[in-house]
Design a protein around this motif. Structure first.
Motif, mmCIF file in Angstrom:
data_model
loop_
_atom_site.group_PDB
_atom_site.id
_atom_site.type_symbol
_atom_site.label_atom_id
_atom_site.label_comp_id
_atom_site.label_asym_id
_atom_site.label_seq_id
_atom_site.Cartn_x
_atom_site.Cartn_y
_atom_site.Cartn_z
ATOM 1 N N PHE A 1 47.807 53.306 56.659
ATOM 2 C CA PHE A 1 47.402 54.702 56.841
ATOM 3 C C PHE A 1 46.057 54.778 57.561
ATOM 4 N N ALA A 2 45.117 53.934 57.142
ATOM 5 C CA ALA A 2 43.797 53.938 57.782
ATOM 6 C C ALA A 2 43.894 53.564 59.255
ATOM 7 N N LYS A 3 44.686 52.548 59.558
ATOM 8 C CA LYS A 3 44.805 52.123 60.952
ATOM 9 C C LYS A 3 45.485 53.194 61.803
ATOM 10 N N LYS A 4 46.505 53.819 61.240
ATOM 11 C CA LYS A 4 47.195 54.874 61.995
ATOM 12 C C LYS A 4 46.258 56.041 62.291
ATOM 13 N N GLN A 5 45.377 56.359 61.332
ATOM 14 C CA GLN A 5 44.480 57.502 61.482
ATOM 15 C C GLN A 5 43.145 57.145 62.137
ATOM 16 N N GLY A 6 42.967 55.883 62.494
ATOM 17 C CA GLY A 6 41.693 55.462 63.062
ATOM 18 C C GLY A 6 40.571 55.504 62.043
ATOM 19 N N GLY A 7 40.918 55.272 60.771
ATOM 20 C CA GLY A 7 39.935 55.379 59.696
ATOM 21 C C GLY A 7 39.445 54.037 59.193
ATOM 22 N N ARG A 8 38.911 54.052 57.971
ATOM 23 C CA ARG A 8 38.313 52.865 57.370
ATOM 24 C C ARG A 8 39.052 52.517 56.075
ATOM 25 N N PHE A 9 39.260 51.227 55.883
ATOM 26 C CA PHE A 9 39.930 50.706 54.693
ATOM 27 C C PHE A 9 38.903 49.938 53.871
ATOM 28 N N ILE A 10 38.700 50.376 52.632
ATOM 29 C CA ILE A 10 37.633 49.827 51.798
ATOM 30 C C ILE A 10 38.220 49.078 50.602
ATOM 31 N N LEU A 11 37.656 47.920 50.308
ATOM 32 C CA LEU A 11 37.986 47.183 49.083
ATOM 33 C C LEU A 11 36.832 47.367 48.106
ATOM 34 N N ARG A 12 37.151 47.891 46.928
ATOM 35 C CA ARG A 12 36.149 48.072 45.873
ATOM 36 C C ARG A 12 36.616 47.334 44.623
ATOM 37 N N ILE A 13 35.782 46.510 44.062
ATOM 38 C CA ILE A 13 36.125 45.745 42.863
ATOM 39 C C ILE A 13 35.677 46.523 41.626
ATOM 40 N N GLU A 14 36.648 46.921 40.809
ATOM 41 C CA GLU A 14 36.348 47.725 39.612
ATOM 42 C C GLU A 14 36.254 46.789 38.404
ATOM 43 N N ASP A 15 35.052 46.249 38.224
ATOM 44 C CA ASP A 15 34.831 45.207 37.221
ATOM 45 C C ASP A 15 33.948 45.669 36.064
ATOM 46 N N THR A 16 34.104 46.926 35.659
ATOM 47 C CA THR A 16 33.297 47.413 34.532
ATOM 48 C C THR A 16 33.797 46.885 33.189
ATOM 49 N N ASP A 17 35.027 46.377 33.139
ATOM 50 C CA ASP A 17 35.534 45.763 31.908
ATOM 51 C C ASP A 17 34.968 44.341 31.829
ATOM 52 N N ARG A 18 33.811 44.230 31.205
ATOM 53 C CA ARG A 18 33.096 42.949 31.210
ATOM 54 C C ARG A 18 33.829 41.865 30.437
ATOM 55 N N ASP A 19 34.580 42.250 29.435
ATOM 56 C CA ASP A 19 35.270 41.257 28.608
ATOM 57 C C ASP A 19 36.431 40.594 29.356
ATOM 58 N N ARG A 20 37.081 41.326 30.253
ATOM 59 C CA ARG A 20 38.297 40.823 30.896
ATOM 60 C C ARG A 20 38.109 40.463 32.363
ATOM 61 N N SER A 21 37.075 40.987 33.004
ATOM 62 C CA SER A 21 36.859 40.712 34.427
ATOM 63 C C SER A 21 36.354 39.286 34.627
ATOM 64 N N GLU A 22 36.912 38.625 35.635
ATOM 65 C CA GLU A 22 36.511 37.252 35.938
ATOM 66 C C GLU A 22 36.310 37.084 37.440
ATOM 67 N N LYS A 23 35.275 36.322 37.796
ATOM 68 C CA LYS A 23 34.982 36.065 39.205
ATOM 69 C C LYS A 23 36.139 35.341 39.894
ATOM 70 N N GLU A 24 36.817 34.490 39.133
ATOM 71 C CA GLU A 24 37.929 33.749 39.716
ATOM 72 C C GLU A 24 39.033 34.690 40.191
ATOM 73 N N PHE A 25 39.282 35.760 39.416
ATOM 74 C CA PHE A 25 40.312 36.720 39.822
ATOM 75 C C PHE A 25 39.843 37.530 41.031
ATOM 76 N N GLU A 26 38.551 37.847 41.075
ATOM 77 C CA GLU A 26 38.030 38.538 42.256
ATOM 78 C C GLU A 26 38.218 37.669 43.502
ATOM 79 N N LYS A 27 37.939 36.388 43.353
ATOM 80 C CA LYS A 27 38.119 35.455 44.473
ATOM 81 C C LYS A 27 39.575 35.427 44.925
ATOM 82 N N MET A 28 40.497 35.454 43.961
ATOM 83 C CA MET A 28 41.924 35.434 44.289
ATOM 84 C C MET A 28 42.341 36.715 45.010
ATOM 85 N N ILE A 29 41.782 37.850 44.605
ATOM 86 C CA ILE A 29 42.086 39.125 45.260
ATOM 87 C C ILE A 29 41.637 39.090 46.719
#
Length: 475
Positions: A30-58
């Motif tokens: 959709f962003a490319k078709k519209q000439g827009g911007r595609f943003i990746l945001r990491i929602e890691d406020t769940d400190r107990d379950r969020s892991e850097k390894e999973f962010e790396k995999m994403i």
């Protein structure tokens, strides 16, 4: 319309799910078709379950798929930081402001929203104050008797009565915002214009609209995508097969094929064309062609499409992709010249559906198989006839010198011998191929002999003759 800005906002609590990858792809297209911007945001406020390894995999998943974000934790941008854990101060400031305005309140009923895994509407008696304690959470003071209406870009008008929402939680405490609150704050701060996500988020939209209203924010446009379903029409899960995106990489799917297939899950270009490059998908993409109902994930169709992409690859490029899978299977490739290895790969290219299949398909080139009698048997051949067939093949092949064994040279001789041996040519050619490969399905015997060479091919035929002779003696 303002410049289009879309985002994909995964939580790093596990590998990227195939459904999440499809949502990310739709946002990217959709962003490319519209000439827009595609943003990746990491929602890691769940400190107990969020892991850097999973962010790396994403992040690795995005790179492998070939849909890099324009802005994100690695790319940076004017609206960062792009990890929620780095934006806590802005959440705290806004939570304090809403507390002061009595739009959110402390509530001691921490578990009232979840009973036996079913959502419960909670209207709190402390919504006007008096509920603060060390264990209290923060809830939004939802207005009663309102109807929240929004136009969904996929599903049309959707309305929800606030009586079905209740006072919903927005933070565990002043320093731990929950999904809906942090999501709204970040979408506004990052100037997101369109929120395209799975339809399982529809219930969150009226809550987020209430928060936007309380914070004085404008609403982005929302579009909710159909879920990906298993063949039984239930939500896709591990019982249907792999669900993590990188599992598909490990199993030998090409990113171009997977992008193509995922794009057609719940969307179509309005033509009969099924194989489309990423650029072609972006050029054709529009939300009005996204279907409203769930899309069935068909692994057979994905295998077909992946095979088509494999066949389009130049053989040298395919060789580079296959070699790690061949080595992973434990085969020593040093005994073959590059020319021979390329011949093996070119033989298998028309048959491959996944790169990881190569190990099981070519194992017989690297280790001598033991073909049982039932594999050597063509139709109702007797054991004696099998032995005679193998004897004939040995005689034919022994008539060639080592240097003269090529597919073209031996094919005519074997076909002539097959016609002389039996009216049914399979009586000679089936035991020949089975003895060489040890498989029911493989390339033709002449191609195999050309790669193995005369001496190795004769060794395999003689090994099969010993099996056939021993079986005949036993009888």
């Amino acid at each position: 319309m303002a410049d289009v800005r879309v985002r994909f906002a995964p939580s790093p609590t596990g590998p990227l799910h195939i459904g999440g990858a499809r949502s990310a792809l739709f946002n990217y297209l959709f962003a490319k078709k519209q000439g827009g911007r595609f943003i990746l945001r990491i929602e890691d406020t769940d400190r107990d379950r969020s892991e850097k390894e999973f962010e790396k995999m994403i992040i690795e998943s995005f790179a492998w798929l070939g849909i890099p974000p324009d802005e994100g934790p690695i790319e940076g941008g004017d609206f960062g930081p792009y990890r929620q854990s780095e934006r806590i101060d802005s959440y705290k400031t806004l939570l304090k402001s809403l507390i002061e305005q009595r739009k959110i309140f402390f509530c001691p009923h921490v578990k009232d929203e979840q009973t036996d895994n079913k959502f419960q509407v909670h209207w709190c008696e402390f919504r006007d104050g008096g509920g603060e304690s060390a264990e209290s959470i923060l809830r939004f003071k939802t207005p009663k008797d309102r109807v929240m209406i929004f136009h969904d870009l996929v599903k049309g008008e959707i309305s929800t009565k606030t009586s079905a929402i209740g006072d919903f939680s927005v933070a565990k405490n002043i320093e731990a915002p929950l999904y809906n609150f942090a999501n709204v704050v970040d979408d506004y701060a990052m100037q997101i214009t369109h929120v395209l996500r799975g339809e399982d988020h529809i219930a969150n939209t009226p809550k987020q609209m209430l928060l936007q209203e309380a914070l004085g924010y404008s609403n982005p446009l929302y579009g909710h995508l159909p879920l990906i379903l298993g063949p039984d029409r239930s939500k896709l899960s591990k019982r249907h097969g792999p669900t993590a995106l990188l599992e598909y990489k490990a199993r030998g799917y090409l990113p171009e094929a997977l992008c193509n297939y995922l794009a057609l899950l719940g969307w179509n270009p309005g033509t009969d064309q099924e194989l489309l490059s990423l650029d072609e998908l972006a050029a054709a993409f529009s939300l009005d062609k996204v279907q409203k109902s769930g899309a069935i994930f068909d692994i057979t169709k994905l295998d077909w499409m992946n095979g088509e992409y494999i066949r389009r690859l130049p053989s040298t490029e395919l060789a580079g992709l296959l070699m790690p899978h061949i080595k992973e299977a434990g085969f020593s490739v040093g005994e073959y010249s590059r020319e021979k290895l390329m011949s093996i790969i070119e033989l298998e290219q028309p048959r491959l559906k996944r790169l990881a299949e190569i190990g099981e398909r070519v194992d017989f080139y690297f280790k001598r198989p033991a073909a049982p009698m039932e594999l050597l048997r063509w139709k109702t051949m007797t054991d004696a006839k099998i032995l005679a067939s193998l004897d004939k093949s040995v005689d034919v092949l022994s008539g060639f010198s080592m240097d003269s064994v090529t597919k073209n040279n031996i094919e005519d001789s074997f076909l002539k011998a097959a016609s002389e041996f039996s009216p049914d040519r399979g009586a000679l050619l089936w035991p020949l191929r089975a003895a060489l490969s040890g498989k029911r399905a493989s390339p033709g015997p002449f191609e195999i002999i050309a790669i193995l060479g005369r001496d190795e091919s004769l060794a395999r035929l003689n090994a099969a003759r010993e099996i056939a002779a021993g079986k005949r003696k036993d009888n």
